[in-house]
Design a protein around this motif. Structure first.
Motif, PDB file in Angstrom:
ATOM      1  N   UNK A 152      -7.120 -18.731  42.081  1.00 17.24           N
ATOM      2  CA  UNK A 152      -8.140 -19.573  42.695  1.00 17.24           C
ATOM      3  C   UNK A 152      -8.308 -19.242  44.170  1.00 17.24           C
ATOM      4  N   UNK A 153      -7.199 -19.004  44.861  1.00 17.81           N
ATOM      5  CA  UNK A 153      -7.288 -18.631  46.271  1.00 17.81           C
ATOM      6  C   UNK A 153      -8.080 -17.355  46.472  1.00 17.81           C
ATOM      7  N   UNK A 154      -7.842 -16.354  45.642  1.00 19.98           N
ATOM      8  CA  UNK A 154      -8.587 -15.103  45.744  1.00 19.98           C
ATOM      9  C   UNK A 154     -10.078 -15.323  45.521  1.00 19.98           C
ATOM     10  N   UNK A 155     -10.405 -16.166  44.552  1.00 16.80           N
ATOM     11  CA  UNK A 155     -11.814 -16.427  44.274  1.00 16.80           C
ATOM     12  C   UNK A 155     -12.468 -17.194  45.423  1.00 16.80           C
ATOM     13  N   UNK A 156     -11.747 -18.116  46.039  1.00 19.43           N
ATOM     14  CA  UNK A 156     -12.291 -18.833  47.185  1.00 19.43           C
ATOM     15  C   UNK A 156     -12.620 -17.879  48.327  1.00 19.43           C
ATOM     16  N   UNK A 157     -11.746 -16.940  48.586  1.00 17.31           N
ATOM     17  CA  UNK A 157     -12.006 -15.961  49.637  1.00 17.31           C
ATOM     18  C   UNK A 157     -13.211 -15.090  49.279  1.00 17.31           C
ATOM     19  N   UNK A 158     -13.303 -14.686  48.017  1.00 15.29           N
ATOM     20  CA  UNK A 158     -14.417 -13.825  47.599  1.00 15.29           C
ATOM     21  C   UNK A 158     -15.742 -14.574  47.656  1.00 15.29           C
ATOM     22  N   UNK A 159     -15.775 -15.768  47.046  1.00 17.39           N
ATOM     23  CA  UNK A 159     -17.021 -16.541  47.008  1.00 17.39           C
ATOM     24  C   UNK A 159     -17.404 -16.979  48.421  1.00 17.39           C
ATOM     25  N   UNK A 160     -16.405 -17.364  49.222  1.00 17.46           N
ATOM     26  CA  UNK A 160     -16.687 -17.757  50.597  1.00 17.46           C
ATOM     27  C   UNK A 160     -17.284 -16.622  51.407  1.00 17.46           C
ATOM     28  N   UNK A 161     -16.740 -15.408  51.229  1.00 19.14           N
ATOM     29  CA  UNK A 161     -17.290 -14.249  51.934  1.00 19.14           C
ATOM     30  C   UNK A 161     -18.718 -13.961  51.471  1.00 19.14           C
ATOM     31  N   UNK A 162     -18.960 -14.097  50.151  1.00 19.47           N
ATOM     32  CA  UNK A 162     -20.306 -13.880  49.617  1.00 19.47           C
ATOM     33  C   UNK A 162     -21.310 -14.864  50.218  1.00 19.47           C
ATOM     34  N   UNK A 163     -20.840 -16.070  50.537  1.00 24.48           N
ATOM     35  CA  UNK A 163     -21.705 -17.103  51.115  1.00 24.48           C
ATOM     36  C   UNK A 163     -21.687 -17.093  52.648  1.00 24.48           C
ATOM     37  N   UNK A 164     -21.021 -16.083  53.211  1.00 27.26           N
ATOM     38  CA  UNK A 164     -20.908 -15.936  54.677  1.00 27.26           C
ATOM     39  C   UNK A 164     -20.281 -17.163  55.330  1.00 27.26           C
ATOM     40  N   UNK A 165     -19.287 -17.748  54.652  1.00 26.25           N
ATOM     41  CA  UNK A 165     -18.575 -18.904  55.183  1.00 26.25           C
ATOM     42  C   UNK A 165     -17.339 -18.441  55.965  1.00 26.25           C
ATOM     43  N   UNK A 166     -16.896 -19.221  56.925  1.00 27.89           N
ATOM     44  CA  UNK A 166     -15.743 -18.833  57.757  1.00 27.89           C
ATOM     45  C   UNK A 166     -14.415 -19.105  57.061  1.00 27.89           C
ATOM     46  N   UNK A 167     -14.143 -18.376  55.985  1.00 28.46           N
ATOM     47  CA  UNK A 167     -12.921 -18.594  55.222  1.00 28.46           C
ATOM     48  C   UNK A 167     -11.796 -17.712  55.752  1.00 28.46           C
ATOM     49  N   UNK A 168     -10.601 -18.284  55.798  1.00 25.12           N
ATOM     50  CA  UNK A 168      -9.421 -17.528  56.183  1.00 25.12           C
ATOM     51  C   UNK A 168      -8.307 -17.895  55.224  1.00 25.12           C
ATOM     52  N   UNK A 169      -7.581 -16.902  54.741  1.00 23.57           N
ATOM     53  CA  UNK A 169      -6.589 -17.149  53.711  1.00 23.57           C
ATOM     54  C   UNK A 169      -5.164 -16.907  54.173  1.00 23.57           C
ATOM     55  N   UNK A 170      -4.252 -17.725  53.636  1.00 20.42           N
ATOM     56  CA  UNK A 170      -2.820 -17.567  53.893  1.00 20.42           C
ATOM     57  C   UNK A 170      -2.077 -17.626  52.576  1.00 20.42           C
ATOM     58  N   UNK A 171      -1.114 -16.724  52.401  1.00 21.92           N
ATOM     59  CA  UNK A 171      -0.255 -16.808  51.228  1.00 21.92           C
ATOM     60  C   UNK A 171       1.116 -17.311  51.664  1.00 21.92           C
ATOM     61  N   UNK A 172       2.054 -17.357  50.725  1.00 25.68           N
ATOM     62  CA  UNK A 172       3.371 -17.927  51.039  1.00 25.68           C
ATOM     63  C   UNK A 172       4.136 -17.099  52.064  1.00 25.68           C
ATOM     64  N   UNK A 173       3.772 -15.822  52.185  1.00 23.39           N
ATOM     65  CA  UNK A 173       4.456 -14.969  53.157  1.00 23.39           C
ATOM     66  C   UNK A 173       3.950 -15.196  54.577  1.00 23.39           C
ATOM     67  N   UNK A 174       2.736 -15.711  54.707  1.00 22.64           N
ATOM     68  CA  UNK A 174       2.146 -15.894  56.038  1.00 22.64           C
ATOM     69  C   UNK A 174       2.028 -17.357  56.448  1.00 22.64           C
ATOM     70  N   UNK A 175       2.257 -18.281  55.505  1.00 19.70           N
ATOM     71  CA  UNK A 175       2.199 -19.699  55.831  1.00 19.70           C
ATOM     72  C   UNK A 175       3.126 -20.479  54.909  1.00 19.70           C
ATOM     73  N   UNK A 176       4.115 -21.118  55.486  1.00 19.84           N
ATOM     74  CA  UNK A 176       5.001 -22.021  54.749  1.00 19.84           C
ATOM     75  C   UNK A 176       4.411 -23.422  54.859  1.00 19.84           C
ATOM     76  N   UNK A 177       3.799 -23.910  53.772  1.00 19.34           N
ATOM     77  CA  UNK A 177       3.104 -25.197  53.847  1.00 19.34           C
ATOM     78  C   UNK A 177       4.058 -26.377  53.976  1.00 19.34           C
ATOM     79  N   UNK A 178       5.362 -26.142  53.833  1.00 15.37           N
ATOM     80  CA  UNK A 178       6.331 -27.226  54.028  1.00 15.37           C
ATOM     81  C   UNK A 178       6.814 -27.306  55.472  1.00 15.37           C
ATOM     82  N   UNK A 179       6.377 -26.375  56.310  1.00 13.43           N
ATOM     83  CA  UNK A 179       6.814 -26.322  57.704  1.00 13.43           C
ATOM     84  C   UNK A 179       5.662 -26.726  58.616  1.00 13.43           C
ATOM     85  N   UNK A 180       5.801 -27.864  59.293  1.00 12.73           N
ATOM     86  CA  UNK A 180       4.707 -28.410  60.091  1.00 12.73           C
ATOM     87  C   UNK A 180       4.277 -27.468  61.210  1.00 12.73           C
ATOM     88  N   UNK A 181       5.215 -26.823  61.872  1.00 15.34           N
ATOM     89  CA  UNK A 181       4.852 -25.929  62.973  1.00 15.34           C
ATOM     90  C   UNK A 181       4.038 -24.746  62.457  1.00 15.34           C
TER      91      UNK A 181
END
Length: 281
Positions: free
Chosen positions: A13-42
């Motif tokens: 789903x994340x990959x599709x959001x980035x693809x569809x967002x780019x197709x719609x020229x939306x300002x989408x930016x993606x993070x995976x578990x290696x670049x963003x730990x969603x359990x870490x507030x900082x």
């Protein structure tokens, strides 16, 4: 609206959001578990800016493994959304939390409405419900969007598996007593991006392709879609495929709240599958 932050950006789903967002020229930016730990507030504060919209697709989705790895499931599915909601509240950012049909017990006989009583029977379902509750508690402006039976037609999803088995086997046995709504990931992505621009979204929504089917029905439709004989798909019961975590017998989600909010309903599942198969075959 500021940037649209996609967590779990390497998932289907994340990959599709980035693809569809780019197709719609939306300002989408993606993070995976290696670049963003969603359990870490900082870590989250470095990724989220005031006015942005976070679409949380990061999730522990190994349904069977969760039965013996409860801590890991709750870390990603409850602590992660809790942290995202906390930071979004601090920064005046929006949050869309993607959830699942597994928050229900699967005993219904008509589509689940958004206010239907929950009752998860698996660790995965309980962890996802805990994430929903945390988000609603901390950030009342957030939206929880439940979806189900999501596929792209690549990787290891059900449709991709059926395409592979059609090439490898004479017959394939598929359960015919589990009913849901097969849902194309690109359609979910488009719906979530529409929601991201919506000014005052409801607290809980359901988003799936229209209609319902069993896994057996879906497998036959995949075979038909690639010109194979659908009678090569054989029906079996769930009792013949015992799994560590029980699957819902019925998990059709009603799209009434989505439509009533003025959002675009998703097309019938067979129409979406035809498009998906055309792209992956």
């Amino acid at each position: 609206m500021g940037s649209i932050v996609i967590t779990g950006a390497k998932g289907q789903l994340g990959q599709q959001l980035l693809r569809v967002g780019a197709d719609q020229s939306l300002p989408v930016v993606g993070f995976d578990s290696a670049t963003l730990d969603i359990t870490d507030a900082e870590s989250v504060r470095k990724a989220v800016t005031p006015g942005s919209v976070v679409i949380n697709c990061a999730a522990y989705t190994a349904v069977d493994n969760a039965e013996t790895d409860e801590a890991a499931a709750f870390s990603v599915n409850e602590a992660g959304p809790r942290t995202l909601a906390t930071v979004c509240a601090e920064l005046d950012a929006r949050l869309i939390q993607v959830s699942t049909d597994y928050v229900f017990d699967g005993t219904a006989t008509s589509p689940y409405e958004t206010d239907h009583a929950t009752g998860p029977v698996t660790v995965y379902g309980r962890s996802k419900l805990a994430g929903e509750l945390a988000v609603h508690e901390i950030l009342p402006t957030a939206s929880v969007v439940r979806t189900a039976w999501v596929y792209t037609g690549s990787g290891s999803d059900f449709v991709s598996t059926m395409l592979r088995l059609e090439r490898e086997r004479d017959t394939v046995s598929v359960v015919d007593d589990q009913i849901g709504s097969p849902t194309y990931s690109a359609d979910v992505a488009a719906g979530l991006l529409e929601l991201a621009a919506y000014p005052a979204p409801p607290a809980t929504l359901h988003l799936t392709n229209a209609g319902q089917a069993s896994w057996f029905d879906l497998a036959r439709a995949v075979f038909e879609g690639v010109g194979a004989d659908p009678d090569r798909v054989l029906p079996v019961t769930s009792a013949e495929f015992v799994r560590p975590a029980p699957r819902p017998a019925y998990s059709v989600l009603s799209g009434a709240a989505w439509a009533n909010a003025g959002l675009t309903p998703l097309r019938p599942w067979r129409d979406a599958l035809a498009v998906a198969l055309a792209k992956c075959t």
